[in-house]
Structures are given as C-alpha cells and as structure tokens.
Design an enzyme around this catalytic site. Sequence first.
Site, PDB file in Angstrom:
ATOM      1  N   GLU A  78       0.752  -0.923   0.124  1.00 21.11           N
ATOM      2  CA  GLU A  78      -0.075   0.043   0.079  1.00 21.11           C
ATOM      3  C   GLU A  78       0.713   1.248  -0.106  1.00 21.11           C
ATOM      4  OE1 GLU A  78      -3.075  -0.520   3.101  1.00 21.11           O
ATOM      5  OE2 GLU A  78      -4.079  -1.882   1.668  1.00 21.11           O
TER       6      GLU A  78
ATOM      7  N   GLU B 149      -5.185  -8.174  -1.452  1.00 22.30           N
ATOM      8  CA  GLU B 149      -5.720  -8.291  -0.245  1.00 22.30           C
ATOM      9  C   GLU B 149      -7.417  -8.234  -0.286  1.00 22.30           C
ATOM     10  OE1 GLU B 149      -4.560  -5.905   3.021  1.00 22.30           O
ATOM     11  OE2 GLU B 149      -2.373  -6.274   2.564  1.00 22.30           O
TER      12      GLU B 149
HETATM   13  C1  BG6 Z   1      -4.669  -3.177   4.581  1.00 24.03           C
HETATM   14  C2  BG6 Z   1      -3.134  -3.619   5.076  1.00 24.03           C
HETATM   15  O1  BG6 Z   1      -4.601  -1.920   4.903  1.00 24.03           O
HETATM   16  O2  BG6 Z   1      -5.597  -3.400   5.175  1.00 24.03           O
HETATM   17  C3  BG6 Z   1      -3.050  -4.612   6.069  1.00 24.03           C
HETATM   18  O3  BG6 Z   1      -2.452  -3.965   4.013  1.00 24.03           O
HETATM   19  C4  BG6 Z   1      -4.487  -4.373   6.994  1.00 24.03           C
HETATM   20  O4  BG6 Z   1      -2.079  -4.524   6.770  1.00 24.03           O
HETATM   21  C5  BG6 Z   1      -5.783  -4.516   6.149  1.00 24.03           C
HETATM   22  O5  BG6 Z   1      -4.465  -5.370   8.149  1.00 24.03           O
HETATM   23  C6  BG6 Z   1      -7.017  -4.456   6.799  1.00 24.03           C
HETATM   24  O6  BG6 Z   1      -6.924  -3.127   7.566  1.00 24.03           O
HETATM   25  P1  BG6 Z   1      -7.204  -2.987   9.144  1.00 24.03           P
HETATM   26  O7  BG6 Z   1      -6.897  -1.657   9.664  1.00 24.03           O
HETATM   27  O8  BG6 Z   1      -8.434  -3.518   9.275  1.00 24.03           O
HETATM   28  O9  BG6 Z   1      -6.375  -4.336   9.846  1.00 24.03           O
END
Ligand code: BG6
Length: 485
Positions: free
Chosen positions: A189, A386
């Site tokens: 990111e 993701e």
């Molecule tokens: C992304 C990141 O922003 O989203 C992860 O690459 C992160 O590291 C994921 O865990 C979900 O976000 P959060 O804040 O719910 O953990």
Amino acid sequence: MKFPKEFLWGGATAANQVEGQHDKDGRAMSIAEMIPYTKLKDRTKIGGIMTSLTKEKLLESVENKEGLSYPKRLGINFYENYKEDIKLFSEAGLDVYRMSISWGRIYPNGDESKPNEKGLEFYRNVIKECKKYGMKVMVTLHHFDTPYTIGAKYGGWYNRDVIDMFLKYAKTLFENFGKEVDYWLPFNEINITSFFALFGGAVFMEDVKDTKDPKQVNYQSLHHQFVAQAKVIELAKKMVPNTPMGCMVANMTTYPIDCKPETMMSWLQSEQMKKYFFYDVVAKGEYPTYSKVFFEKNNIELKITEDDRKLLKNNTVDFISYSYYSTSAHIPEDSNGSKTGGNLVEAGKNPYLKATEWGWQIDPIGIRYTLNDMWDRYHKPMFIAENGIGVDEKLNGKDTIEDDYRIKYLRDHFEQIGLAMEDGVEMIGYTMWTPIDLVSAGTSEMSKRYGLIYVDYDDDHKGTGKRYKKKSFDWFKNFKETGEL
Ligand code: BG6
C-alpha cells in the site's frame, strides 16, 4: 463458474501483525509496533488515532507501556508457531502465501553493514516450510514497518538516504531467498504515505514542522519510495531476472454521489490523485500531467531529479496488485453526504451499500469494475493482494465460528472476479486477507478478525493462542477441492 487451473488462490499476512517476539533474536522495534491500540467508541472513526500520535508519545512508548497497549509487539506469535500455521494454510488449500519480511529482523536499525543472521534464518525456515507443502511464496519487503531508528535518527522516508538502506536490505533478500520466492512486492500500500507519512514512512511530523504543508512531506517521502521501488526492480533484473515484481496499492475506487456535471468533474479529479496517480507512476513510469497541476495548485515542490525520471521510466512493474476491501461515494466538498469508515481514511457513504461494524462498505461488483478499469488502463496482469471482511467474533464456549457472512463475502467477490476474467481481464491470482486472525493494522486490535482460522487472543493478548478452524475454513477448502462456490 470455472477458474483457470493456473489461477493462484492464497492468503496474505504481514510480519508486524502476526509474528510477535518483536525484540527476539536481535530484532529492533519498527514503527508499526509503536502505534498503540486505542479503544474506539465509534469503530468507524479510525483516522483520529493516527493524527493524535505525537513524537513524544511514540518515543515514550518504547520504554513505557503504561496506559497503552501495543498488540503488534505480540502478534499471534507466528514467530514460534509458524509450522502449525503453515500446515493449516496448506490444509485449507492455499496455492500461494503472501507474507512480508520484517526489515528490522534483517537490519534491526537499518544502518548496519551486515545482516542479522538470526533474522535470515527465521525467514529461511518459513519459506522452506511453505515449499514443503508445494505453496508458492509472494514476499512484501515493506509492510508499514520501517525500523524505528530510521525514523528517529534519520527522519524516515523524507530523507533520501533511506533509499540506499532499503536497497541494501533488498539485495540481502535477493541473495538469500531469490531462488525460492515466486513474486516480490517492494511496498505494501505505497499510497498510504501520501496520507500518513508516519505510518507509511516513519516520518515524525514534529521533525518536519517547519515545512509549510504536511502534504509536501508526504509526497516527497512517497517519491523516495517510488524511487526505491524502481531501484529494487532494477536490481531484481540482475539478481532474480525471472521473478515478477509488482506494485501494491490500497485501492480507493469511488463512485460519484450524483450525476451533476460539477460532481463528475470533481470526481474525476479525485480519482486521478487518490487512485490512478499511484498506479500511473509505477506502471507507466512517469508522473502524469494532472499530478503536476495538482502539485502546482497545492504549492508542493517535489525534488525529482532527471535520473529519477529515467529510473522510473525504465523500471515499471511487471504486474499490478492492490488491496480491495470496499468502494465509497465521492461527495464534493460543497455537497451533502455523510461519511463512514474506510481503510485508514474516512470514506463517503454510498446509500446503496451495506457496511461492516467498522463502516467499510461491502461492494463485490466494485471488484469487477476496478479490475476492468485497471486492466484497460495498464494492460498488465492483475493480482488481488488483499480482500476480506473484519468482524468482531467470539468463540463463546464453542470450538468454531459460524461465519456465514464471511463465506458470503468471499463467494460474492470470487464470483465477480470470475466475471471480470470473462470480461477479458488477465489475472495471476488472489490472496485473501487473511487465512488467520491477526492484529489489525489500522486499529491495532485483535477484535477485528479476518481469518479462516480463529486465534484465541483478545485485545490485551489474553488467551491460549490456540487456533480453531472457522466454518469458512471448510468452505474455502471445499471450493479449492471441487471448484464449487
Ligand atoms: C490493509 C493492510 O490496509 O488492510 C493490512 O495492508 C491491513 O495490513 C488490512 O490489516 C485491513 O486493515 P485493518 O486496519 O482492518 O487491519
């Protein structure tokens, strides 16, 4: 729905959210473990944590844990439990494991001349374990975890010298793991640095308080990361010539809140700087015209050398990856509309979408839309790095979680990915966030669970640490075995 045989289905995690043992075997603190867990009454209001973190508060936290907790220092103890976890990943049917390497385990302070052998040994074992089960490995070099010393002593990514430290780290990884790793992502990111230079680039804002505008610091730090990424790609061409190198962007697709011509114009400009900009620089290899106009209007003067421009042009990414959780509505400043939660930044509420407890809006069709949009624009293979749903789940005396909502979320997104491929989008694969519960990046809490596997720790790290398969674990396993959604 039929997916091609070679399509990779997998799962992703990040070192600072799973490993724990943050000071073991020579590792030093990274910026990620300095972000405290703060209980939020309204879970959609995450931005506040990030902006209220002063340098003093962060520095105090290194020694003093009073009143605040730092769950990322403990993670889910993957450091000691990785064998059991990887075995479970394989049992679920993961073709690929996207993991990150903690820079601080390899060069604890960033400025050492020799790597930490213990750190290398740990990752050698983890990768070996994946290979034992026939899993491919995708490695992220930087997942929000610049070593703390680089921030405190060198000013973080605002300082151009950090590029060379990162390159030294990349070289060490290519030397040690170049033969085994199947895909590399230099930055997770990368665009987050343009919003929060502290989180994305270990820049303490007090150190740069004389700069006229934080945006200047954010974009200059981001530029250094763009250059670092291009240099890593240049190095990869020599050291690991056949391994694909990708970008990873937190995707922020928005839809205009209405169809007024003024809204459309403001939406287009917002899409340019909040979405396309990051992909354009790394996939097309140049700063787009609209970004120059944006910088001029905002009095941002970036130091970009001619060599930087050549480097970016000659070292674009082989494939495009991004995280996709939700979409939001674009609401022009002078229009009415409400806000909701989002991935590290607040988002505009779309009345047609439902949202999670954290306010993240659920939009499976948006993944098809985004894949089409990105493919048409760049014509590079796509990888969803993701995607998943965070839910507050409790075992309540049982030994599983009936997470039908997660099954629905994944199934709906998988279907839309299939449709995007029917639309002609070329794809490599997908790694869900995440195969196993871990500490949240944005809120540092354990309660925001994304996994197919439940981990018995609460926000205060109380619990047995035992792993339990959720219903979604079996659903995913069955999907991998039968192809049925
Ligand atoms: C992304 C990141 O922003 O989203 C992860 O690459 C992160 O590291 C994921 O865990 C979900 O976000 P959060 O804040 O719910 O953990």
